[in-house]
Design a protein around this motif. Structure first.
Motif, PDB file in Angstrom:
ATOM      1  N   MET A 188       0.832  -1.191   0.000  1.00 43.42           N
ATOM      2  CA  MET A 188       0.000   0.000   0.000  1.00 43.42           C
ATOM      3  C   MET A 188       0.871   1.247   0.000  1.00 43.42           C
ATOM      4  SD  MET A 188      -2.880   0.867   2.747  1.00 43.42           S
ATOM      5  CE  MET A 188      -3.490   2.516   2.958  1.00 43.42           C
ATOM      6  N   SER A 189       1.934   1.239   0.822  1.00 49.87           N
ATOM      7  CA  SER A 189       2.729   2.460   0.933  1.00 49.87           C
ATOM      8  C   SER A 189       3.900   2.476  -0.047  1.00 49.87           C
ATOM      9  CB  SER A 189       3.239   2.621   2.359  1.00 49.87           C
ATOM     10  OG  SER A 189       3.857   1.447   2.784  1.00 49.87           O
ATOM     11  N   MET A 190       3.996   1.425  -0.881  1.00 53.69           N
ATOM     12  CA  MET A 190       5.111   1.335  -1.828  1.00 53.69           C
ATOM     13  C   MET A 190       5.312   2.619  -2.628  1.00 53.69           C
ATOM     14  SD  MET A 190       5.263  -1.424  -4.863  1.00 53.69           S
ATOM     15  CE  MET A 190       3.762  -0.802  -5.628  1.00 53.69           C
ATOM     16  N   ILE A 191       4.222   3.106  -3.216  1.00 53.77           N
ATOM     17  CA  ILE A 191       4.367   4.245  -4.108  1.00 53.77           C
ATOM     18  C   ILE A 191       4.697   5.503  -3.303  1.00 53.77           C
ATOM     19  CG2 ILE A 191       1.939   4.999  -4.212  1.00 53.77           C
ATOM     20  CD1 ILE A 191       4.270   4.573  -7.209  1.00 53.77           C
ATOM     21  N   ALA A 192       4.159   5.574  -2.065  1.00 54.42           N
ATOM     22  CA  ALA A 192       4.448   6.742  -1.238  1.00 54.42           C
ATOM     23  C   ALA A 192       5.909   6.753  -0.810  1.00 54.42           C
ATOM     24  CB  ALA A 192       3.533   6.761  -0.017  1.00 54.42           C
ATOM     25  N   VAL A 193       6.469   5.569  -0.525  1.00 48.68           N
ATOM     26  CA  VAL A 193       7.896   5.480  -0.207  1.00 48.68           C
ATOM     27  C   VAL A 193       8.707   5.997  -1.395  1.00 48.68           C
ATOM     28  CG1 VAL A 193       9.798   3.883   0.187  1.00 48.68           C
ATOM     29  CG2 VAL A 193       7.676   3.591   1.434  1.00 48.68           C
ATOM     30  N   TYR A 194       8.259   5.621  -2.581  1.00 54.13           N
ATOM     31  CA  TYR A 194       8.935   6.102  -3.786  1.00 54.13           C
ATOM     32  C   TYR A 194       8.876   7.627  -3.871  1.00 54.13           C
ATOM     33  CZ  TYR A 194       9.918   6.919  -8.700  1.00 54.13           C
ATOM     34  OH  TYR A 194      10.442   7.392  -9.867  1.00 54.13           O
ATOM     35  N   PHE A 195       7.688   8.194  -3.594  1.00 53.87           N
ATOM     36  CA  PHE A 195       7.542   9.660  -3.636  1.00 53.87           C
ATOM     37  C   PHE A 195       8.463  10.319  -2.617  1.00 53.87           C
ATOM     38  CE2 PHE A 195       2.889   9.265  -5.194  1.00 53.87           C
ATOM     39  CZ  PHE A 195       3.344   9.121  -6.487  1.00 53.87           C
ATOM     40  N   VAL A 196       8.521   9.730  -1.405  1.00 51.87           N
ATOM     41  CA  VAL A 196       9.376  10.299  -0.363  1.00 51.87           C
ATOM     42  C   VAL A 196      10.825  10.308  -0.837  1.00 51.87           C
ATOM     43  CG1 VAL A 196      10.314   9.935   1.943  1.00 51.87           C
ATOM     44  CG2 VAL A 196       7.871   9.697   1.561  1.00 51.87           C
ATOM     45  N   LEU A 197      11.281   9.166  -1.382  1.00 53.68           N
ATOM     46  CA  LEU A 197      12.661   9.097  -1.860  1.00 53.68           C
ATOM     47  C   LEU A 197      12.894  10.086  -2.991  1.00 53.68           C
ATOM     48  CD1 LEU A 197      13.121   5.238  -1.834  1.00 53.68           C
ATOM     49  CD2 LEU A 197      14.315   6.862  -0.399  1.00 53.68           C
ATOM     50  N   LYS A 198      11.887  10.218  -3.849  1.00 54.03           N
ATOM     51  CA  LYS A 198      12.045  11.100  -5.000  1.00 54.03           C
ATOM     52  C   LYS A 198      12.137  12.554  -4.546  1.00 54.03           C
ATOM     53  CE  LYS A 198      10.353  11.557  -9.670  1.00 54.03           C
ATOM     54  NZ  LYS A 198       9.222  11.395 -10.579  1.00 54.03           N
ATOM     55  N   SER A 199      11.332  12.913  -3.526  1.00 49.74           N
ATOM     56  CA  SER A 199      11.323  14.306  -3.088  1.00 49.74           C
ATOM     57  C   SER A 199      12.662  14.690  -2.466  1.00 49.74           C
ATOM     58  CB  SER A 199      10.170  14.561  -2.116  1.00 49.74           C
ATOM     59  OG  SER A 199      10.437  13.914  -0.899  1.00 49.74           O
ATOM     60  N   VAL A 200      13.453  13.725  -2.002  1.00 51.75           N
ATOM     61  CA  VAL A 200      14.791  14.069  -1.516  1.00 51.75           C
ATOM     62  C   VAL A 200      15.866  13.634  -2.508  1.00 51.75           C
ATOM     63  CG1 VAL A 200      14.220  14.088   0.934  1.00 51.75           C
ATOM     64  CG2 VAL A 200      14.878  11.946  -0.137  1.00 51.75           C
ATOM     65  N   GLY A 201      15.457  13.283  -3.733  1.00 55.20           N
ATOM     66  CA  GLY A 201      16.413  12.984  -4.793  1.00 55.20           C
ATOM     67  C   GLY A 201      17.236  11.725  -4.580  1.00 55.20           C
ATOM     68  N   LEU A 202      16.617  10.703  -3.970  1.00 54.31           N
ATOM     69  CA  LEU A 202      17.391   9.503  -3.650  1.00 54.31           C
ATOM     70  C   LEU A 202      17.034   8.293  -4.519  1.00 54.31           C
ATOM     71  CD1 LEU A 202      17.867   9.066   0.192  1.00 54.31           C
ATOM     72  CD2 LEU A 202      19.584   8.996  -1.594  1.00 54.31           C
ATOM     73  N   GLN A 225      16.856   5.564  -7.577  1.00 52.78           N
ATOM     74  CA  GLN A 225      17.875   4.949  -8.406  1.00 52.78           C
ATOM     75  C   GLN A 225      19.251   4.950  -7.757  1.00 52.78           C
ATOM     76  OE1 GLN A 225      17.758   6.093 -12.514  1.00 52.78           O
ATOM     77  NE2 GLN A 225      15.742   5.191 -12.713  1.00 52.78           N
ATOM     78  N   SER A 226      19.289   4.790  -6.436  1.00 53.09           N
ATOM     79  CA  SER A 226      20.592   4.653  -5.787  1.00 53.09           C
ATOM     80  C   SER A 226      20.543   3.476  -4.828  1.00 53.09           C
ATOM     81  CB  SER A 226      20.952   5.919  -5.026  1.00 53.09           C
ATOM     82  OG  SER A 226      20.172   6.014  -3.861  1.00 53.09           O
ATOM     83  N   LEU A 227      21.709   2.881  -4.599  1.00 50.24           N
ATOM     84  CA  LEU A 227      21.759   1.733  -3.701  1.00 50.24           C
ATOM     85  C   LEU A 227      21.454   2.150  -2.264  1.00 50.24           C
ATOM     86  CD1 LEU A 227      24.863  -0.189  -5.075  1.00 50.24           C
ATOM     87  CD2 LEU A 227      22.459  -0.576  -5.566  1.00 50.24           C
ATOM     88  N   LEU A 228      21.830   3.401  -1.929  1.00 52.33           N
ATOM     89  CA  LEU A 228      21.559   3.903  -0.583  1.00 52.33           C
ATOM     90  C   LEU A 228      20.066   3.851  -0.276  1.00 52.33           C
ATOM     91  CD1 LEU A 228      22.497   5.317   2.006  1.00 52.33           C
ATOM     92  CD2 LEU A 228      22.185   7.493   0.838  1.00 52.33           C
ATOM     93  N   ALA A 229      19.259   4.247  -1.281  1.00 52.16           N
ATOM     94  CA  ALA A 229      17.809   4.232  -1.093  1.00 52.16           C
ATOM     95  C   ALA A 229      17.340   2.826  -0.730  1.00 52.16           C
ATOM     96  CB  ALA A 229      17.106   4.718  -2.359  1.00 52.16           C
ATOM     97  N   LEU A 230      17.893   1.829  -1.416  1.00 56.72           N
ATOM     98  CA  LEU A 230      17.495   0.445  -1.147  1.00 56.72           C
ATOM     99  C   LEU A 230      17.853   0.054   0.284  1.00 56.72           C
ATOM    100  CD1 LEU A 230      18.253  -2.046  -4.023  1.00 56.72           C
ATOM    101  CD2 LEU A 230      16.081  -1.369  -3.025  1.00 56.72           C
TER     102      LEU A 230
END
Lengths: 443, 282
Positions: free
Chosen positions: B124-138, B140-145
């Motif tokens: 359910m929160s998958m896409i929101a986690v993606y948005f959060v990471l995107k809003s801080v520019g993270l 497509q990085s291994l750190l994000a994973l």
């Protein structure tokens, strides 16, 4: 020490507004300054970022991206519109920061009262260094929990609050920022899912029914067969016990996306199993293990045994080895049959220990994404459903709506409904289970 | 029939069932090994046994980096799994210790909150986690994973807490009388006594990045060079690649399944103690 009952003196009262003043005035300089700095930061944050963000949370943006005639240039220029997705995200972040500040404020008040209480008792107040030291002792929990709490708040709670709010908007495939805005729609998603009888409710209720049937059958079958397998391996006289166990638990070690995708390939209409059966003349027509809607449901249940039996087997083995042998010896002396011993000694023990496990398994099966997604991908497609197939569970439907359809609002609505169902089931079963009641005395 | 003969028959029957079970359980394993050695390409073949055997699939898997680079994926996954294993184990063990051993006003409500949050479907929160990471520019990085895999650790403390609950509190008290701080008790007494649960936690958290093919795909998008093996192998089976890559997929599957399986089997004892210890003693 009950600090609530003390009548606040002037420095403590000033601390209502200027955090840390009580600590500062009583000699805990560093502590007082830190409390105040936190407050200052929050106020500055709210003035410059927080309050505008809250405004955005209410409107979710008003200016759509588009083309506006620029008189100076004499042509249409593209204007950046508001991005509802970001506005909502920032709004949620501000709410959470504010919630965190409420905790901060309460902690500061407690600290102010404590400082006053200590002073009234004529004790020396702990200095900054001692406060720091207590973070390794009495307040060690704060040190240990800091990182976990930040992680959970950022990557679980914030996204979850965000998605819950999304279910009250029309953030679907037709309203994708930054091109389009989305807006609040109240309970519309819930009512079209539950009450209006359109495609959505005609998909939701059958999928819900199958999800529950699946969860009951999948849990029951892998539990029963897992227990039986464990008993079989632990039977007296069976040799190479570790070998049999190891063979079975390879399924836990091999990544599911490998084993299940292989199964999917094997069970395909043109896959290895159909070819083998045809070759040996056992069947004359290919069997649609995954392409026939009824058969596909049976197939996923059977394949689930392959995944589920080893887990139950492992847990049950642990329990079987822990049952004291004297109980069986005493029962044999009393002339009890093997079956009676199983029914009166083995089974109650297994049931007692595994009840919480059964409940988690049941909830886990309601949300069992891997088996369905990897094996059938929800298929065969059911044209009367809203982008779902016959074996789709609510959770795989949710995933498809998120990943393929981008109907985030509907996906969130499903997520909330799944949560409500899981919560009700766990509350009803868990609080009634014997192991929960007896554990009450343990804590 | 004598009692002895009856028992023998029963045993023979049990062995028969066990052999059948073993065949069923190992059948897909055997099949993927055979496929990885198959000479002819393609996903569906009419024979169970390949017509020709070759090691080319393994060689090409590592040497052909024109579209996919399996070696890179392997390195990515290793980095992510080591980092997230260290971080997650730390998070889980410390949360579990706190919930088991320390008493503070928020404890009960935090434990309940962890249970409640666990009832929401993870996707359910998958896409929101993606948005959060995107809003801080993270993205497509291994750190994000690493962050995404580790962050949930704060909610997975129940099994380890169950283990810590079984360590007698008297030991803590004895240490406190000797003047030990809570931090010293944690590192000098509780941790050395908790080897099984620590190994169990390390094992499960290390394995997670090798198995996840959803979050990694959402975060990495179409950046093939940042994929983990799970996402990469999964991508090999998408419609445009499956015909050429199916046998290589099998080779890759064998390559990651063997080390994980060996690791798992060698640490099996701890795994069993972990899941049963946590559930038996509540």
């Amino acid at each position: 020490m009950d600090t609530q009952k003390i009548k606040s003196d002037l420095p403590t009262r000033i601390s209502y507004v200027i955090l840390g003043y009580s600590n500062f005035a009583r000699g805990q300089r560093m502590k007082g300054i830190l409390w105040f700095l936190g407050e200052l930061l929050y106020i500055l944050f709210m003035i410059f970022l927080g309050i505008p963000a809250l405004g955005g949370l209410i409107t979710l943006g008003e200016n759509e991206q588009g083309w506006v005639y620029d008189e100076a240039l004499g042509i249409n220029v593209r204007t950046e519109g508001d991005n509802s997705m970001l506005l909502l995200l920032y709004g949620v972040a501000v709410i959470m920061i504010t919630a965190a500040f409420v905790f901060y404020y309460l902690a500061a008040q407690k600290s102010a009262r404590e400082a006053q209480a200590e002073e009234e008792r004529g004790r020396r107040l702990p200095g900054f260094r001692e406060d720091m030291h207590s973070l390794l002792d009495k307040k060690f929990y704060i040190t240990l929990l800091a990182i976990p709490v930040i992680g959970v708040v950022l990557f679980t709670i914030l996204p979850l609050v965000y998605m819950v709010l999304i279910s009250f908007t029309n953030y679907d495939s037709d309203h994708q920022p930054p091109g389009k805005l989305f807006d609040w729609v109240g309970f519309d998603n819930f009512s079209s899912m539950l009450f209006e009888g359109g495609t959505l409710s005609r998909s939701f209720f059958p999928i819900l029914a199958w999800t529950l049937v699946w969860a009951v059958l999948a849990t029951a079958t892998s539990y029963i067969f897992g227990v039986l397998t464990a008993i079989l391996i632990n039977k007296k006289g069976i040799k190479f016990k570790p070998l049999w166990r190891t063979i079975l638990i390879t399924t836990i070690a091999i990544p599911q996306f490998v084993s299940l995708l292989i199964m999917r390939n094997m069970l395909n209409d043109y896959g290895a199993i159909n070819e083998l059966l045809l070759k040996f003349g056992i069947i004359s027509e290919r069997i649609g293990f995954l392409s026939d809607s009824t058969l596909a449901k049976i197939t996923v249940l059977v394949v689930n045994l392959w995944v589920g039996i080893p887990y139950t087997m492992l847990i049950t083995t642990g329990i079987l080895l822990n049952i004291p042998q004297e109980q069986y010896e005493a029962a044999t002396v009393d002339g009890a049959s093997k079956f009676t011993m199983f029914r009166k000694i083995t089974l109650p023990q297994i049931l007692f220990v595994t009840t919480p496990y059964l409940i988690t398994q049941f909830i886990g099966n309601i949300n069992n994404f891997n088996i369905i997604y990897l094996l059938t991908d929800g298929g065969p497609l059911n044209s009367s459903y809203y982008y779902a197939g016959s074996t789709d569970l609510l959770v795989t439907w949710l995933y498809k709506l998120t990943a393929n359809q981008r109907d985030y609002n509907i996906a969130s609505t499903i997520g909330i409904l799944v949560f409500i169902i899981s919560a009700v089931i766990s509350l009803l079963t868990y609080t009634r289970s014997k192991s929960y009641k007896e554990e009450g005395g343990y804590q | 029939m004598s009692a002895k003969a009856k028992r023998r028959l029963g045993l023979a029957g049990s062995y028969a069932i066990l052999v059948v079970l073993s065949v069923v359980w190992l059948f897909p394993v055997l099949w993927v090994v055979l496929t990885s050695l198959r000479e002819e390409k393609g996903s569906f073949v009419p024979n169970f046994f390949p017509e020709g055997y070759t090691f080319d699939n393994y060689i090409e898997l590592f040497s052909d980096t024109s579209v996919f680079s399996f070696g890179q994926w392997f390195a990515n996954t290793l980095i992510v799994s080591i980092a997230s294993c260290a971080l997650t184990t730390f998070i889980i063990i410390s949360t579990a210790y706190v919930m088991s051993r320390m008493r503070f006003s928020m404890r009960k409500s935090m434990m309940k909150l962890a249970l409640i949050l666990g009832l929401f479907p993870g996707f359910m929160s998958m896409i929101a986690v993606y948005f959060v990471l995107k809003s801080v520019g993270l993205t497509q990085s291994l750190l994000a994973l690493v962050l995404v895999y580790s962050a949930g650790g704060g909610l997975q403390f129940y099994i380890s807490k169950g283990f810590f609950d079984t360590i007698p509190y008297a030991m803590d008290e004895a240490a406190m009388i000797d003047g030990a701080t809570k931090a010293q008790i944690f590192t000098k007494i509780t941790l050395p006594l908790s080897k099984p649960i620590i190994v169990y936690t390390i094992l499960t958290t290390f394995m997670a990045p090798w198995m996840d093919f959803i979050f990694a795909r959402v975060i990495m998008g179409d950046n093939y060079s940042k994929y983990t093996v799970a996402v990469g192998l999964y991508t090999m089976l998408s419609r445009e690649f499956i015909d050429i890559y199916f046998t290589r997929f099998a080779a890759g599957a064998v390559c990651i399944a063997i080390p994980i399986t060996l690791l798992f089997i060698s640490l099996q004892k701890y795994y069993v103690e972990g899941i049963t210890g946590g559930s038996v003693k509540g």
